[in-house]
Design a protein around this motif. Structure first.
Motif, mmCIF file in Angstrom:
data_model
loop_
_atom_site.group_PDB
_atom_site.id
_atom_site.type_symbol
_atom_site.label_atom_id
_atom_site.label_comp_id
_atom_site.label_asym_id
_atom_site.label_seq_id
_atom_site.Cartn_x
_atom_site.Cartn_y
_atom_site.Cartn_z
ATOM 1 N N MET A 1 0.853 -1.176 0.000
ATOM 2 C CA MET A 1 0.000 0.000 0.000
ATOM 3 C C MET A 1 0.893 1.231 0.000
ATOM 4 N N THR A 2 0.575 2.215 -0.814
ATOM 5 C CA THR A 2 1.354 3.441 -0.873
ATOM 6 C C THR A 2 0.626 4.565 -0.159
ATOM 7 N N ILE B 1 8.249 6.901 9.859
ATOM 8 C CA ILE B 1 7.211 7.711 9.226
ATOM 9 C C ILE B 1 7.648 7.971 7.796
ATOM 10 N N THR B 2 6.773 7.673 6.837
ATOM 11 C CA THR B 2 7.011 8.054 5.452
ATOM 12 C C THR B 2 5.881 8.985 5.048
ATOM 13 N N TYR B 3 6.241 10.247 4.849
ATOM 14 C CA TYR B 3 5.277 11.249 4.414
ATOM 15 C C TYR B 3 5.179 11.170 2.900
ATOM 16 N N THR C 1 2.527 6.878 5.777
ATOM 17 C CA THR C 1 2.644 5.472 6.164
ATOM 18 C C THR C 1 3.524 5.426 7.405
ATOM 19 N N VAL C 2 3.017 4.840 8.487
ATOM 20 C CA VAL C 2 3.703 4.937 9.770
ATOM 21 C C VAL C 2 3.774 3.583 10.469
ATOM 22 N N HIS C 3 4.888 3.324 11.122
ATOM 23 C CA HIS C 3 5.034 2.217 12.072
ATOM 24 C C HIS C 3 5.290 2.895 13.421
#
Length: 191
Positions: free
Chosen positions: A1-2, A60-62, A75-77
């Protein structure tokens, strides 16, 4: 998922909550939600995403801004090091659709990834214009508080807040919040 799209088929048959702009909450099955989310086949022009990592494995990927300068998603862990590590919304950032006076227009520079979960208020990729009451607070902040409690209780949480736009509108019509914890926490919300 993007970060640019929500793959509703991957969410299975979990129950979902829909929160409208007036703050009303209702439960729906996935078949009811599928028509309300990002339509399949829609494309978004993205630049390179920004990724931030934390010592305990959090990340975190913004997602990059789309062709209209709108935030697309994160997308966050989420891990314990991230709790409370975020920053307030930078008042010098004017997210797309900002009317110029948050109090007068009941709008907020809303974090896609909330400050309490480690979200930056200094990145345009994380701030969008959203109705302050009740959408930003108490609705979104309340859901983020639930995630915070789950992480403080020992679970890591994979989280995907994603903006939903209609055509070229600058203010999102809603936001999907998809979260899955390592100890069984599992929900999908559209606000």
């Amino acid at each position: 998922m993007t970060p640019s799209a929500v793959d509703l088929s991957a969410l299975g048959q979990r129950s979902s909550a829909i929160v409208d702009q007036a703050g009303n909450l209702a439960r729906y099955g996935m078949d009811d939600v599928a028509g309300a989310g990002v339509r399949s086949g829609e494309s978004v022009t993205l630049q390179a995403p920004r990724t931030v990592t934390f010592p305990d494995g959090g990340s975190i990927t913004y997602g990059a801004l789309d062709h209209l300068g709108r935030p697309t998603g994160v997308t966050v862990h989420i891990t314990p090091d991230m709790i409370g590590a975020g920053t307030h919304a930078n008042a010098s950032i004017l997210p797309p659709g900002w009317s110029g006076n948050g109090i007068l227009h009941n709008e907020a520079r809303s974090h896609l990834l909330g400050r309490q979960l480690g979200g930056s208020g200094d990145l345009t990729e994380n701030l969008e214009t959203l109705q302050q009451a009740p959408a930003n607070s108490p609705v979104m902040s309340g859901f983020e508080g639930q995630i915070r409690r789950v992480v403080e209780g020992g679970q890591a949480v994979d989280y995907l807040p994603t903006s939903i736009y209609l055509g070229d509108e600058l203010v999102p019509r809603g936001i999907t919040l998809d979260a899955q914890g390592t100890g069984g926490f599992d929900w999908y919300v559209r606000c």
